[in-house]
Design a protein around this motif. Structure first.
Motif, PDB file in Angstrom:
ATOM      1  N   ARG A  14     -48.528  16.503  55.483  1.00 60.42           N
ATOM      2  CA  ARG A  14     -49.238  17.072  54.668  1.00 60.42           C
ATOM      3  C   ARG A  14     -51.108  16.694  54.808  1.00 60.42           C
ATOM      4  O   ARG A  14     -51.401  16.962  54.237  1.00 60.42           O
ATOM      5  N   TYR A  15     -50.673  15.333  55.656  1.00 62.77           N
ATOM      6  CA  TYR A  15     -52.108  14.387  55.335  1.00 62.77           C
ATOM      7  C   TYR A  15     -52.585  14.780  56.780  1.00 62.77           C
ATOM      8  O   TYR A  15     -53.173  13.715  57.066  1.00 62.77           O
ATOM      9  N   ILE A  74     -56.177   8.621  49.730  1.00 62.69           N
ATOM     10  CA  ILE A  74     -55.228   8.393  51.236  1.00 62.69           C
ATOM     11  C   ILE A  74     -55.689   9.798  52.249  1.00 62.69           C
ATOM     12  O   ILE A  74     -56.166  10.546  51.775  1.00 62.69           O
ATOM     13  N   ASN A  75     -56.110   8.386  53.610  1.00 62.96           N
ATOM     14  CA  ASN A  75     -57.089   9.629  54.901  1.00 62.96           C
ATOM     15  C   ASN A  75     -55.436   9.227  55.774  1.00 62.96           C
ATOM     16  O   ASN A  75     -55.465   8.461  55.354  1.00 62.96           O
ATOM     17  N   HIS A  76     -56.514  10.108  56.612  1.00 59.65           N
ATOM     18  CA  HIS A  76     -55.973  10.044  58.274  1.00 59.65           C
ATOM     19  C   HIS A  76     -55.814   7.998  58.787  1.00 59.65           C
ATOM     20  O   HIS A  76     -54.542   7.803  59.173  1.00 59.65           O
ATOM     21  N   GLU A  77     -57.203   8.103  58.975  1.00 59.66           N
ATOM     22  CA  GLU A  77     -57.677   6.976  59.130  1.00 59.66           C
ATOM     23  C   GLU A  77     -56.764   5.664  58.316  1.00 59.66           C
ATOM     24  O   GLU A  77     -55.899   4.709  58.663  1.00 59.66           O
ATOM     25  N   LYS A  78     -56.628   5.552  56.822  1.00 57.07           N
ATOM     26  CA  LYS A  78     -56.217   4.325  56.043  1.00 57.07           C
ATOM     27  C   LYS A  78     -54.776   4.641  56.327  1.00 57.07           C
ATOM     28  O   LYS A  78     -54.249   3.496  56.012  1.00 57.07           O
ATOM     29  N   PHE A  79     -54.386   5.701  56.031  1.00 57.28           N
ATOM     30  CA  PHE A  79     -52.568   5.534  56.229  1.00 57.28           C
ATOM     31  C   PHE A  79     -52.822   5.008  57.916  1.00 57.28           C
ATOM     32  O   PHE A  79     -51.001   4.132  58.053  1.00 57.28           O
TER      33      PHE A  79
END
Length: 373
Positions: free
Chosen positions: A84-85, A211-216
């Motif tokens: 989903r992210y 939340i975004n891809h890089e942070k996660f």
């Protein structure tokens, strides 16, 4: 035919919630109806009752416990959530840096024998590097001790006093706050006029709470580090009980609601969202019947202190939870370290948990676990 076509082109009015009374007990809440209302937008965070929030948190934790017992189904559901992210679980595992290289263990040396005494080298397994009187493995937590809290409770002097929520010590003397101020021209707070003038309410393009891809990816890699895993394993030991309490998760949450009625709906949903992230998205907390009770106490307490202006005293909430005040402080600190002190979540993430993650978790468990059972 044209008349039928015109009728079919008329858009249907979205379903709306009719006037209903709020539930007066947990038994009046239907889980299936609640899931349907949330999935179709009839129930939102703005019109949920506290009993609805308790059912959401109880169902989330119970489903996670059942799902983690079946590793294949858990990995499948986790893949769906990370997708989903826009995150691939295999790609994340490749992105995770390998643990730092450890020095090669030295072979054990035979004991050095002296004429006066026998001395063992530091490499001998009989020598402990821990300080004397301290165990290398923290002991398990004692069982919860629940007091029978009725409407009237006996005090130490034997007098009957009403059990009620108490405010924090910092607000205990708020009525006499103005009398203690010597300089009336400089109040002990910032006037609202100055706050309005100096505050900027423009929306932020990329808030840190979303939340975004890089942070996660960075957060996932941080939790996969060897030192972080060692720290997490030690932190989880404080939540594990020796004996499972005689209360179910639902009864435990109802007890908290009964004697800590000021806890808001937002705090319950926020706690469920944080535990969902730790147990499913990051997969660093194996949720069991022996640690779920203390995780509930810690998550609700931290969420309440973060989101609420006025909350119950530490001693009163510890009594409700069946633990000591010292243990409650330890649980809070341990939970903050598990979350890496990231308690703030954005509005988008908050609503996504309620409308998507909770709904998908319930539907996945109902389809794969309840059908098999």
């Amino acid at each position: 035919m044209s008349y039928v076509k015109e009728i079919s082109d008329i858009p249907l009015k979205p379903s709306q919630e009719t006037f209903v009374d709020d539930p007066t007990s947990i038994d009046e809440v239907s889980l299936d109806e609640l899931v349907f209302d949330i999935a179709h937008g009839i129930k939102t965070i703005n019109n949920l009752h506290v009993f609805h929030a308790i059912i959401i948190m109880c169902t989330t934790l119970s489903d996670i416990i059942k799902l983690q017992s079946n590793r294949e189904l858990f990995v499948e559901f986790r893949r769906q959530q990370l997708a989903r992210y826009g995150i691939d679980l295999d790609e994340i595992n490749q992105f995770t840096p390998p643990p730092p290289s450890q020095p090669q263990p030295q072979p054990l040396q035979p004991p050095t024998i002296n004429s006066d005494s026998i001395m063992y080298t530091l490499n001998d397994s009989n020598i402990s590097t821990m300080p004397p009187g301290r165990s290398a493995t923290p002991p398990l937590s004692p069982p919860l001790k629940f007091a029978k809290l009725n409407s009237n409770t006996l005090s130490k002097e034997g007098l009957v006093t009403s059990f009620r929520e108490s405010t924090p010590d910092s607000l205990a003397n708020s009525d006499n706050l103005d009398d203690n101020v010597t300089d009336k021209s400089h109040p002990p707070y910032i006037p609202i006029e100055i706050l309005v003038q100096n505050s900027c309410l423009d929306p932020i393009e990329n808030p840190i709470s979303d939340i975004n891809h890089e942070k996660f990816r960075k957060e996932y890699a941080y939790n996969q580090d060897l030192k972080r895993q060692t720290q997490t394993s030690h932190l989880l030991k404080i939540f594990k009980l020796i004996k499972i309490p005689p209360l179910t998760i639902e009864q435990f949450l109802v007890r908290i609601k009964t004697y800590s009625s000021s806890i808001s709906v937002t705090s319950y949903i926020h706690s469920a969202s944080m535990l969902f992230k730790l147990c499913v998205l990051l997969d660093i907390v194996p949720l069991t019947q022996s640690n779920v009770y203390r995780l509930i106490l810690a998550s609700i307490r931290c969420s309440t202190k973060k989101l609420e202006d006025v909350y119950q005293k530490q001693k009163s909430f510890a009594t409700v939870g069946g633990i000591t005040t010292k243990d409650l402080f330890r649980l809070e600190v341990s939970f903050l370290y598990l979350c890496n002190f990231k308690l703030i979540i954005g509005e988008t993430v908050f609503n996504d948990f309620l409308t998507q993650e909770f709904i998908e978790l319930r539907q996945f468990c109902k389809l794969n676990l309840e059908t098999v059972a």
